[in-house]
Design a protein around this motif. Structure first.
Motif, PDB file in Angstrom:
ATOM      1  N   ASN B 113     -13.561 -10.201   6.926  1.00 51.13           N
ATOM      2  CA  ASN B 113     -13.359 -10.037   5.482  1.00 51.13           C
ATOM      3  C   ASN B 113     -12.244  -9.056   5.174  1.00 51.13           C
ATOM      4  OD1 ASN B 113     -14.728  -7.853   6.404  1.00 51.13           O
ATOM      5  ND2 ASN B 113     -16.183  -7.730   4.735  1.00 51.13           N
ATOM      6  N   PRO B 114     -11.019  -9.359   5.621  1.00 51.41           N
ATOM      7  CA  PRO B 114      -9.914  -8.475   5.253  1.00 51.41           C
ATOM      8  C   PRO B 114      -9.733  -8.473   3.741  1.00 51.41           C
ATOM      9  CG  PRO B 114      -9.076 -10.523   6.153  1.00 51.41           C
ATOM     10  CD  PRO B 114     -10.545 -10.546   6.343  1.00 51.41           C
ATOM     11  N   PHE B 115      -9.320  -7.329   3.193  1.00 53.11           N
ATOM     12  CA  PHE B 115      -9.043  -7.276   1.757  1.00 53.11           C
ATOM     13  C   PHE B 115      -7.753  -8.034   1.492  1.00 53.11           C
ATOM     14  CE2 PHE B 115     -10.975  -2.898   2.420  1.00 53.11           C
ATOM     15  CZ  PHE B 115     -12.246  -3.342   2.134  1.00 53.11           C
ATOM     16  N   PRO B 116      -7.615  -8.596   0.283  1.00 52.40           N
ATOM     17  CA  PRO B 116      -6.346  -9.274  -0.038  1.00 52.40           C
ATOM     18  C   PRO B 116      -5.225  -8.261  -0.244  1.00 52.40           C
ATOM     19  CG  PRO B 116      -7.885  -9.439  -1.880  1.00 52.40           C
ATOM     20  CD  PRO B 116      -8.601  -8.751  -0.782  1.00 52.40           C
ATOM     21  N   LYS B 117      -4.948  -7.486   0.770  1.00 51.59           N
ATOM     22  CA  LYS B 117      -3.867  -6.498   0.738  1.00 51.59           C
ATOM     23  C   LYS B 117      -3.055  -6.675   2.017  1.00 51.59           C
ATOM     24  CE  LYS B 117      -6.955  -2.853  -1.081  1.00 51.59           C
ATOM     25  NZ  LYS B 117      -6.282  -2.221  -2.200  1.00 51.59           N
ATOM     26  N   TYR B 125      -7.033   1.806   4.221  1.00 48.32           N
ATOM     27  CA  TYR B 125      -7.996   1.901   3.122  1.00 48.32           C
ATOM     28  C   TYR B 125      -8.994   3.040   3.316  1.00 48.32           C
ATOM     29  CZ  TYR B 125     -11.486   0.340  -0.273  1.00 48.32           C
ATOM     30  OH  TYR B 125     -12.366   0.273  -1.309  1.00 48.32           O
ATOM     31  N   ILE B 129      -9.305   6.767   1.361  1.00 48.49           N
ATOM     32  CA  ILE B 129     -10.482   7.118   0.563  1.00 48.49           C
ATOM     33  C   ILE B 129     -11.070   8.445   1.014  1.00 48.49           C
ATOM     34  CG2 ILE B 129     -12.904   6.485   0.276  1.00 48.49           C
ATOM     35  CD1 ILE B 129     -12.087   3.676  -0.077  1.00 48.49           C
ATOM     36  N   ARG B 179      -9.887  -1.677  11.105  1.00 48.89           N
ATOM     37  CA  ARG B 179     -10.129  -1.049   9.814  1.00 48.89           C
ATOM     38  C   ARG B 179     -11.352  -0.146   9.880  1.00 48.89           C
ATOM     39  NH1 ARG B 179     -11.319  -5.216   5.081  1.00 48.89           N
ATOM     40  NH2 ARG B 179     -13.368  -5.180   6.057  1.00 48.89           N
TER      41      ARG B 179
END
Lengths: 493, 270
Positions: B113-117, B125, B129, B179
């Motif tokens: 589930n990679p982020f759409p980035k 990420y 944070i 990640r």
């Protein structure tokens, strides 16, 4: 025979066909349903289709064609000498039709009988007197040829109607016999009926598309007509909107820029209200609210979308306008004296923004919900808080869809009329002050076409050019929005 | 038959295991509304080892895994009872911030589930944070090390700005592992990380898991018993919400104590 009875008769024949074909099919299989190719009701429906479609089809074609034929015959009966200066064949034809209706009225009141009405040697003076007695509208232009034409028109119409009734009944009966003949156990009634259904669906789709094309074409033709009377450069780049009222003469200034500016200004104010509120509401509803709150709040928000825009207009006129004046107006709470009256860009913009809130929030809510839970899980799994997840993962992922929603809302704002008419006033003005009255393209279309207007004057035809401008504007916004939404949909596959 | 092979390998590895408990769960019960999903589970997870949870579908192994970093908190109807200690601290204690906990206990999911980035932003990420980097150079450093640890650096180093969603399935999963590694967790939970991958990508991820063992405690849920045998030192067998048997992987696969475990690994149930 009146049309109503004819329609009833066709339906009765169709019902008869249904019952007969059904029982005939069953009989051909010796009462054994499973020996039939299709269910018995399909045989019935096949028969019904073959009666109704040709019957009604012929009737509709006839009803469309007959007036054209009759008009062309009758029009030939009017000698050129009858057409006076300033008049036209079309006007006389209308007069002739009115006379024919008058004769019908007179007969129904027993002032003349059918024979008198048809008699070729009837004097038009006598006829005129009787028509006057009947209370029909009679003008001085009834002359002998006109009266003769009216008589002929009545004869032709009634003959035509009688012929049509016969033809339609014959066609329906032919359909009945044809369908009964082909009904037997091997006949593939189901396939035929499904072809019929397909044709029906295609018909519905083409009506939708053709009417759209028709509307666009009528817009285009009238716009072209307008640009023949008024230079396009002055329309697109003129900064003055001052139509002279029709009939009074004098040149009109029909520049679209003040109207476009008003439209855009009010839309921008509306979006500035609707986008943040709608978006934040959507984020709360889709990410934070419990199921209970969501199930109550979402329908409540969507009620806003069900309020007719005229009601929003009243709200603008009676509540928001005076309220704004009491704050920004002369002697208002802030002592600014920016606003002269209740009608202003701000009034209409605020109320339109309220109208658009459910639009933006509902669409954004759907889009935010469409972001896969896996995205959120991924972010939570890395130790992000809910707020960080929304800001950095959910909203960026949903952004193209949200932009699409905002563009759709913008195209609604641009096309909105009632709120503007009541809330923003009617003064076309190029100004930056949002507390001044301005007007939009839609409001001006309304005012150019209400009341007595001569549809050949540029003052009325400009409405079509305005409509076309608006149409191109909202169409391109919608296409752009769809393009963005579609691009977004591909992202997770 | 496969048990024998595994046994030889595991006996060697058993000697260098330290008796250092990272997570210990005591009498854990989980309910989804009225459904009793996990029943009295007790398990001790060692540091710097790979622990595999195996069992038939719906046996509660994923649910239990998600208890370990409180991911079940995001499900309204889920209720967890019992104690789960991470370094002897109860993670369900009111003083524990689940967000902080998840930074320590990272998670890799079943479906990549990679982020759409961009690839870079995906890895950066977590560090961003949690403020793990003070300068851009430090962040670059973290991203590079993580991608190297995820065994994907060589494939993506020239296109760090490309979207993470554009990678292949196996690459995406390794990106997700990178990640998770980037936040410097102490424990890495993996929920069937290879179920969406082809055999080659699976082999790459398995190799990666074995390397990760040097720095983290890894807990992996898997449907494949071969995979459990290949990558793990300890194995727990779950059945119908109960922890049936827990022990050293070689022992579970060669001499299971419980008849249900034996039936499952020989293919008679599950």
């Amino acid at each position: 025979m009146p049309i109503f009875w004819l329609v009833t008769l066709i339906l009765v024949i169709a019902a008869l066909g249904y019952v007969l074909a059904r029982s005939r099919a069953l009989a051909s299989a010796g009462g054994n349903r499973s020996a039939l190719h299709s269910l018995p009701s399909y045989y019935g429906m096949n028969s019904g289709l073959k009666i109704i479609v040709p019957g009604f089809g012929l009737m509709i074609l006839w009803l469309l064609a007959q007036p054209l034929y009759v008009d062309s015959v009758v029009s030939g009966m009017i000698p050129d000498a009858e057409i006076k200066e300033g008049s036209s064949r079309g006007l006389l034809l209308a007069e002739l039709r009115r006379t024919a209706e008058g004769i019908d009225l007179a007969i129904s009141k027993n002032i003349m009988d059918e024979e008198f009405a048809r008699n070729e040697s009837t004097e038009f003076a006598d006829m005129t007197a009787r028509l006057k007695d009947a209370g029909a509208v009679v003008t001085s232009s009834i002359t002998q040829p006109i009266m003769r034409g009216a008589q002929e028109l009545r004869v032709l119409s009634s003959t035509g109607r009688w012929l049509m009734t016969m033809a339609v009944i014959l066609v329906s009966l032919a359909g009945l016999f044809w369908s009964l003949r082909e009904t037997n156990a091997e006949f593939r009634a189901r396939n035929v009926v499904e072809q019929g259904v397909l044709a029906l669906l295609i018909g519905a789709a083409s009506i939708a598309i053709l009417t759209t094309i028709g509307i666009i074409l009528s817009l285009i033709f009238n716009t072209v007509e307008f640009f023949k009377l008024y230079p396009a450069m002055d329309f697109f780049f003129g900064v003055e909107w001052a139509p002279s009222f029709s009939g009074r003469g004098g040149a009109s200034e029909l520049g679209v820029l003040p109207l476009l500016w008003g439209t855009l200004y009010i839309s921008i104010v509306a979006l500035a209200v609707a986008v943040p509120i709608g978006l934040f509401a959507a984020i709360y509803l889709s990410e934070y609210a419990s199921n209970r709150v969501r199930s109550i709040a979402k329908p409540l928000l969507e009620i806003l979308a069900g309020i007719p825009t005229i009601v929003y207009g009243l709200f603008a006129l009676l509540t928001v306008g005076p309220m704004l004046v009491s704050v920004f107006g002369d002697g208002g709470a802030l002592g600014l004296n920016w606003q002269g009256g209740g009608r202003a860009v701000m009034t209409a913009g605020l109320v339109m923004g309220i109208m658009l809130i459910p639009f933006v929030s509902s669409l954004s809510d759907d889009i935010i919900n469409a972001v896969p839970q896996a995205m959120r899980d991924g972010s939570y799994g890395l130790g992000a808080t809910q707020s960080e997840t929304i800001k950095q993962v959910v909203l960026p992922a949903a952004l193209p869809g949200i932009v699409g929603a905002v563009l759709l809302a913008a195209s609604r704002a641009i096309g909105e009329t009632m709120i503007v008419v009541l809330g923003a006033g009617a003064a076309a003005r190029l100004s930056l002050n949002p507390f001044e009255a301005m007007t939009t393209v839609t409001a001006k279309i309304v005012s150019q076409l209400t009341g007595d207007s001569d549809f050949a004057s540029p003052e009325a035809l400009v409405a079509f050019a305005l409509g076309m401008t608006l149409f191109v504007l909202t169409l391109s916004l919608n296409v752009f929005a769809l393009y963005i939404v579609r691009k977004y949909q591909e992202q997770y596959d | 038959m496969e048990g024998g092979l595994v046994n030889d390998m595991r006996t060697i590895q058993r000697t260098d295991q330290m008796e250092d408990m990272k997570i210990s769960a005591k009498d854990v019960n989980v309910y989804y509304a009225d459904n009793h999903a996990i029943k009295d589970v007790n398990v001790e997870i060692e540091d710097k080892t790979v622990t595999a949870f195996i069992g038939p579908s719906g046996c509660g192994k994923s649910t239990f895994l998600r208890c370990l970093n409180r991911m079940n908190d995001t499900i309204d109807i889920c209720r967890v009872e019992g104690d789960i200690l991470l370094d002897n601290e109860d993670i369900y204690d009111a003083r524990i911030d689940p967000v902080q906990l998840r930074a320590k206990v990272g998670m890799v999911f079943q479906k990549p589930n990679p982020f759409p980035k961009s690839i870079y932003d995906n890895v950066a990420y977590g560090p961003r944070i949690h403020g793990l980097a003070n300068t851009k150079a430090e962040l670059d450093e973290i991203v590079e090390t993580s991608l190297r640890r995820g065994a994907i650096w060589d494939e993506v180093k020239d296109r760090l700005d490309a979207p993470g969603t554009g990678l292949s399935g196996g690459q995406q999963q390794r990106l997700c592992i990178a990640r998770a590694v980037a936040t410097a967790p102490e424990v890495l939970l993996m929920d069937e990380p290879c179920s969406a991958l082809d055999p080659i990508a699976t082999a790459q991820v398995e190799e990666l898991i074995d390397e990760l063992r040097q720095n983290f405690s890894v807990v992996i849920v898997t449907h494949s018993m071969q995979q459990a045998a290949r990558v793990s030192q300890n194995t727990a067998f779950f059945h119908l919400g109960e922890l049936v048997e827990y022990g050293e992987t070689g022992q579970i696969f060669t001499t299971p104590q419980d008849s249900r475990t034996e039936s499952y690994i020989t293919g008679r149930i599950g």
